[in-house]
Design a protein around this motif. Structure first.
Motif, PDB file in Angstrom:
ATOM      1  N   HIS A   1      -7.295-105.071 -16.664  1.00 28.77           N
ATOM      2  CA  HIS A   1      -6.359-105.461 -15.733  1.00 28.77           C
ATOM      3  C   HIS A   1      -6.530-103.940 -16.022  1.00 28.77           C
ATOM      4  O   HIS A   1      -5.339-103.377 -17.091  1.00 28.77           O
ATOM      5  CB  HIS A   1      -5.755-106.264 -15.863  1.00 28.77           C
ATOM      6  CG  HIS A   1      -4.121-106.214 -14.603  1.00 28.77           C
ATOM      7  ND1 HIS A   1      -4.390-106.660 -13.479  1.00 28.77           N
ATOM      8  CD2 HIS A   1      -3.615-105.419 -15.072  1.00 28.77           C
ATOM      9  CE1 HIS A   1      -3.864-106.478 -12.388  1.00 28.77           C
ATOM     10  NE2 HIS A   1      -2.945-105.610 -13.577  1.00 28.77           N
TER      11      HIS A   1
ATOM     12  N   TYR B   1      -3.353-101.825 -15.383  1.00 27.49           N
ATOM     13  CA  TYR B   1      -1.896-101.763 -14.886  1.00 27.49           C
ATOM     14  C   TYR B   1      -1.299-100.748 -14.870  1.00 27.49           C
ATOM     15  O   TYR B   1      -0.541-100.746 -13.027  1.00 27.49           O
ATOM     16  CB  TYR B   1      -1.094-101.836 -16.980  1.00 27.49           C
ATOM     17  CG  TYR B   1      -0.927-103.065 -16.906  1.00 27.49           C
ATOM     18  CD1 TYR B   1      -0.426-104.764 -16.240  1.00 27.49           C
ATOM     19  CD2 TYR B   1      -1.757-103.238 -17.896  1.00 27.49           C
ATOM     20  CE1 TYR B   1      -0.455-105.476 -16.446  1.00 27.49           C
ATOM     21  CE2 TYR B   1      -2.214-104.928 -18.674  1.00 27.49           C
ATOM     22  CZ  TYR B   1      -1.738-105.982 -18.157  1.00 27.49           C
ATOM     23  OH  TYR B   1      -0.903-107.198 -18.805  1.00 27.49           O
TER      24      TYR B   1
ATOM     25  N   VAL C   1       1.462-103.748  -7.017  1.00 30.16           N
ATOM     26  CA  VAL C   1       0.892-103.189  -6.712  1.00 30.16           C
ATOM     27  C   VAL C   1       0.163-103.902  -5.320  1.00 30.16           C
ATOM     28  O   VAL C   1       0.277-102.755  -4.917  1.00 30.16           O
ATOM     29  CB  VAL C   1      -1.128-103.492  -8.067  1.00 30.16           C
ATOM     30  CG1 VAL C   1      -2.131-102.591  -6.712  1.00 30.16           C
ATOM     31  CG2 VAL C   1      -0.789-102.676  -9.410  1.00 30.16           C
ATOM     32  N   ALA C   2       0.729-105.078  -5.333  1.00 30.87           N
ATOM     33  CA  ALA C   2       0.906-105.596  -3.348  1.00 30.87           C
ATOM     34  C   ALA C   2       1.381-104.845  -2.847  1.00 30.87           C
ATOM     35  O   ALA C   2       1.512-104.250  -1.842  1.00 30.87           O
ATOM     36  CB  ALA C   2       0.650-106.845  -3.499  1.00 30.87           C
TER      37      ALA C   2
ATOM     38  N   ASN D   1       2.424-107.430 -12.510  1.00 32.19           N
ATOM     39  CA  ASN D   1       1.986-106.463 -12.398  1.00 32.19           C
ATOM     40  C   ASN D   1       1.176-106.503 -10.647  1.00 32.19           C
ATOM     41  O   ASN D   1       1.295-105.290 -10.208  1.00 32.19           O
ATOM     42  CB  ASN D   1       1.276-105.436 -13.450  1.00 32.19           C
ATOM     43  CG  ASN D   1       0.825-103.824 -12.841  1.00 32.19           C
ATOM     44  OD1 ASN D   1      -0.241-103.966 -12.486  1.00 32.19           O
ATOM     45  ND2 ASN D   1       1.450-103.551 -13.312  1.00 32.19           N
ATOM     46  N   SER D   2       0.595-107.381 -10.144  1.00 35.23           N
ATOM     47  CA  SER D   2       0.009-107.314  -9.260  1.00 35.23           C
ATOM     48  C   SER D   2       0.729-107.587  -8.316  1.00 35.23           C
ATOM     49  O   SER D   2       0.796-107.169  -7.281  1.00 35.23           O
ATOM     50  CB  SER D   2      -0.930-109.266  -9.810  1.00 35.23           C
ATOM     51  OG  SER D   2      -1.978-109.313 -10.332  1.00 35.23           O
TER      52      SER D   2
ATOM     53  N   ARG E   1       0.302-109.325 -15.820  1.00 37.95           N
ATOM     54  CA  ARG E   1      -0.697-109.160 -14.782  1.00 37.95           C
ATOM     55  C   ARG E   1      -0.172-109.458 -14.007  1.00 37.95           C
ATOM     56  O   ARG E   1      -0.361-109.395 -12.384  1.00 37.95           O
ATOM     57  CB  ARG E   1      -2.261-109.831 -15.116  1.00 37.95           C
ATOM     58  CG  ARG E   1      -2.986-109.838 -16.295  1.00 37.95           C
ATOM     59  CD  ARG E   1      -4.027-110.212 -16.517  1.00 37.95           C
ATOM     60  NE  ARG E   1      -5.356-108.919 -17.684  1.00 37.95           N
ATOM     61  CZ  ARG E   1      -6.457-109.330 -17.668  1.00 37.95           C
ATOM     62  NH1 ARG E   1      -6.876-109.764 -16.251  1.00 37.95           N
ATOM     63  NH2 ARG E   1      -6.733-108.815 -18.824  1.00 37.95           N
TER      64      ARG E   1
ATOM     65  N   PRO F   1      -9.136-106.226  -5.738  1.00 39.03           N
ATOM     66  CA  PRO F   1      -9.384-104.651  -6.660  1.00 39.03           C
ATOM     67  C   PRO F   1     -10.653-104.908  -6.729  1.00 39.03           C
ATOM     68  O   PRO F   1     -11.575-105.253  -6.106  1.00 39.03           O
ATOM     69  CB  PRO F   1      -8.801-104.873  -7.811  1.00 39.03           C
ATOM     70  CG  PRO F   1      -8.706-107.209  -7.669  1.00 39.03           C
ATOM     71  CD  PRO F   1      -8.140-107.323  -6.456  1.00 39.03           C
TER      72      PRO F   1
ATOM     73  N   GLY G   1      -4.842-102.068 -10.527  1.00 42.20           N
ATOM     74  CA  GLY G   1      -5.263-103.806 -10.601  1.00 42.20           C
ATOM     75  C   GLY G   1      -6.499-103.745 -10.088  1.00 42.20           C
ATOM     76  O   GLY G   1      -6.543-104.807 -10.098  1.00 42.20           O
ATOM     77  N   ASP G   2      -7.487-102.398 -10.593  1.00 43.94           N
ATOM     78  CA  ASP G   2      -8.584-102.569 -10.547  1.00 43.94           C
ATOM     79  C   ASP G   2      -8.959-103.906 -12.303  1.00 43.94           C
ATOM     80  O   ASP G   2      -8.733-103.673 -12.529  1.00 43.94           O
ATOM     81  CB  ASP G   2      -9.293-101.413 -10.692  1.00 43.94           C
ATOM     82  CG  ASP G   2      -9.609-100.707  -9.589  1.00 43.94           C
ATOM     83  OD1 ASP G   2      -8.818-101.668  -7.954  1.00 43.94           O
ATOM     84  OD2 ASP G   2     -10.495 -99.609  -8.961  1.00 43.94           O
ATOM     85  N   LYS G   3     -10.710-104.454 -11.676  1.00 41.22           N
ATOM     86  CA  LYS G   3     -10.777-105.156 -12.808  1.00 41.22           C
ATOM     87  C   LYS G   3     -11.779-104.087 -13.750  1.00 41.22           C
ATOM     88  O   LYS G   3     -12.704-104.372 -12.938  1.00 41.22           O
ATOM     89  CB  LYS G   3     -11.071-106.134 -12.737  1.00 41.22           C
ATOM     90  CG  LYS G   3      -9.872-107.097 -11.454  1.00 41.22           C
ATOM     91  CD  LYS G   3      -8.712-107.744 -12.265  1.00 41.22           C
ATOM     92  CE  LYS G   3      -7.731-108.092 -11.397  1.00 41.22           C
ATOM     93  NZ  LYS G   3      -6.865-108.377 -12.644  1.00 41.22           N
TER      94      LYS G   3
END
Length: 243
Positions: A131, A133, A33-34, A29-30, A26, A90, A210-212
């Motif tokens: 998460h 991805y 996304v950032a 991957n975050s 995570r 997210p 990035g969404d939950k």
């Protein structure tokens, strides 16, 4: 902030892959996304699109506007100074899922392979904040993680020719919700009435990387009721978005 150990890999003459690592996790991957958000905010001349994956970001660009070396030079400070969390917060979603046997034909197999019973498998999937991805394979289709180690089971030995849209499938500690009917080599453990991809909507694709996502269990009568609402267009999509 120190620059992460990234690699810049040419993907043809109009795309650059920014690779952050070699594992699925995570935090890594975050960062990917950032970086995608930072590139969008920076509006780099010549960049047309970014595409996040598990461990890299594909950056499509016009080499007649910006060269590869110029692009790398503009990306480096964005990697060193990622956006504040609020700038790329997210979305949080609650997705209803029915686990009845005809909608979850592989649930018994997953339970046997994991050493859990069926209710324990369902409980584990409901307790995880998944998460997102990346999206891939079909329009808007999310690849989500991470399930407990007990559910790190291999894919099917023999793929099936078709699963219905909304099918919730799992393998290797990951979860997918199928956007459209498709073949699969993953294990079908439930189904949601929610359409995660619909071209008739203003926002055709429900999730973003990035969404939950949390799953909530519904019984068959509610599944049938929500399916009817989705079919006639009366389903309120805003109920899925969580604060």
């Amino acid at each position: 902030m120190a620059t992460p150990d990234v690699q810049y890999l040419s993907s043809g003459d109009t795309a650059l892959t920014v690779q952050f690592g070699t594992v699925i996790e995570r935090e890594l991957n975050s960062r990917i996304v950032a970086l995608g958000h930072s590139i969008a905010q920076a509006a780099i001349a010549g960049v047309s699109e970014t595409l996040p994956t598990y461990r890299s970001l594909l950056v499509n660009y016009d080499p007649l506007v910006v060269t590869r070396d110029e692009l790398v030079a503009q990306l480096q400070p964005l990697i060193e100074s990622p956006p504040e969390a609020g700038d790329a917060a997210p979305a949080h979603w609650q997705i209803p899922v029915c686990f009845d046997s005809d909608l979850a034909p592989d649930l018994a197999h997953v339970a046997a392979a994991s050493g859990l019973d069926e209710n324990e498998v369902i409980k584990a999937m409901l307790e995880v904040t998944h998460h997102v991805y990346m999206l891939g394979f079909a329009p808007g289709q999310p690849y989500m993680g991470d399930l407990p180690p007990a559910l790190n089971i291999p894919r099917r030995e023999n793929p099936v020719a078709r699963v219905e849209k909304g099918s919730v499938v799992t393998a290797t500690s990951l979860t997918i919700i199928y956007a459209v009917p498709n073949p699969t080599g993953w294990h079908v453990v439930g189904r949601t009435p929610v359409e995660i991809f619909n071209l008739a909507r203003e926002e055709a694709i429900l999730f973003k990387p990035g969404d939950k996502v949390r799953l909530s269990r519904i019984e068959r009568d509610e599944f049938d009721e929500l399916t009817a609402q989705v079919d006639d267009g009366s389903f309120d999509m805003t109920r899925l978005r969580q604060p």
